[in-house]
Design a protein around this motif. Sequence first.
Motif: not given
Length: 349
Positions: A164-168, A181-187, A157-159
Motif C-alpha cells: 500500500s503506497p499510503e502505508h509505505y 521500490r516497485m521499479e527496483c523489484l521489477c528491474d 532480496l528486497l522486501r
Amino acid sequence: MNIIEKIQQTQNITREELEQILTTDDEVTVEALRQAARGVANAIYGNKIYIRGLIEISNYCKNDCLYCGLRRSNPFAVRYRLTDEQIYACCEEGYQLGFRTFVMQGGEDGWFDDKRMCRIVSTVRNRYPDCAITLSLGERSHESYQALYDAGANRYLLRHETASPEHYAKLHPAEMSWQHRMECLCDLKKIGYQVGCGFMVGSPYQTFDTLYADLQFIRKFRPQMVGIGPFISAHDTPFAGQPNGKVSYTLRLLAIIRLLQPPVLLPATTALGTLHPQGRELGIQYGANVLMPNLSPTEHRKDYAIYDGKICTGEESAQCKVCTEQRIRKIGYEMVVDRGDYKAEEFKC
Ligand code: 5AD
Ligand code: FES
C-alpha cells in the motif's frame, strides 16, 4: 469445501477470509491451515530445509526508515563495514561449514559502490562456482543491478515492506518512494535475478487491507522468495514505543503464502526466532523451508541491530550452524547442503 481447502485449491484468498484466518481462536482451523501448508511444502521440497549463510557487510545506511535501528538519524548505532578480506573469510568459513548460498546484506551504504561490490561478487563467484550469491543491499539503479548480476550474483532480496503506497509513506520518510521500490523489484526480475520480496507482520499502521494487498501483490509478482517476520520495536527509533508484531499472525501468514504460491522459498526468520524461543521451528511447521544462520564476524553482530533483542549475536558461525542443524533435526526435518534453488518455471516480470 472449507476455507482452507478453498485457499489451497484456488491459490487465492479474499480479504474476509484473511481476516477470519488471522483472528480465529478455532484451533481446528489453525491446525488445518498448518497441515495444509506443510503438506504443500513437503510435496515440493520434502522434509528438506535449505540454509543460507548471512553475511552482514555494513550497517551504514543512507535511509531513515522509521522502524529500523540502523536508520541514518540514529546517532547511537555503532557503525561498521567489513573489508573485502573479512567478507571472503566469512564465505570461506561458510563454505567449509557446508553453506552453498551466501547472502551479503547491508544498509544502503555508498562505500559499497558498483566497483567495490562487483569486485567482491566476482571474487566470490570465482572462488565458489557451485554456490549461489544472494545480495540484499536495498535500492540501486538498474545499471547497478545489471553489473552485479553480470559479476555473478544470482538472487536479490528486497522486501517491498507494504503493497500500500499510503502505508509505505507512514513507514518511510518522504524522500523514499513506494513507486521506486516497485521499479527496483521489477528491474531485478527483468535482469534475471531470483527475487525475494516481503514485509513485516504487525508494522505500525498495518491493517487487514494492507496485508490483503501484500498477499495479492505476491500473487501477481510471483517472487521466488518471500521474507516475512514480525515487526519488533527498536529503541532510538520513532517506532520505539510501538507494539511488536504477533507470532501467531506471522505463522498463519507463512502458511497462507505457502498455499498461495506452493514453490516459494520461505524463510523462518531471525525476527520470528527473536519473539518466540521456538519461532523458527514453528515457522517450518507452518510451511517455511529456509533458515538463514548468521555468518557475520561475531565482533560486529550485536551492531547489526535492526530491532531490539536480536538473537544469535554472541555466537560463532559454527555454533549457529550446529544449533540450526539440531533445531531442524529435532522437529523431524533435514538440513541440506545445496544451493536450494526455486523449484518451478522461472517467471519474468
Ligand atoms: N522489526 C522487524 N523487522 C525489521 N526490519 C527492519 N526493521 C525491523 C524491525 N524493527 C526488516 C525490514 C527490512 C529487513 C532488512 O528487516 O523488513 O527490509
Ligand atoms: Fe544462531 Fe541458534 S542459530 S545460536
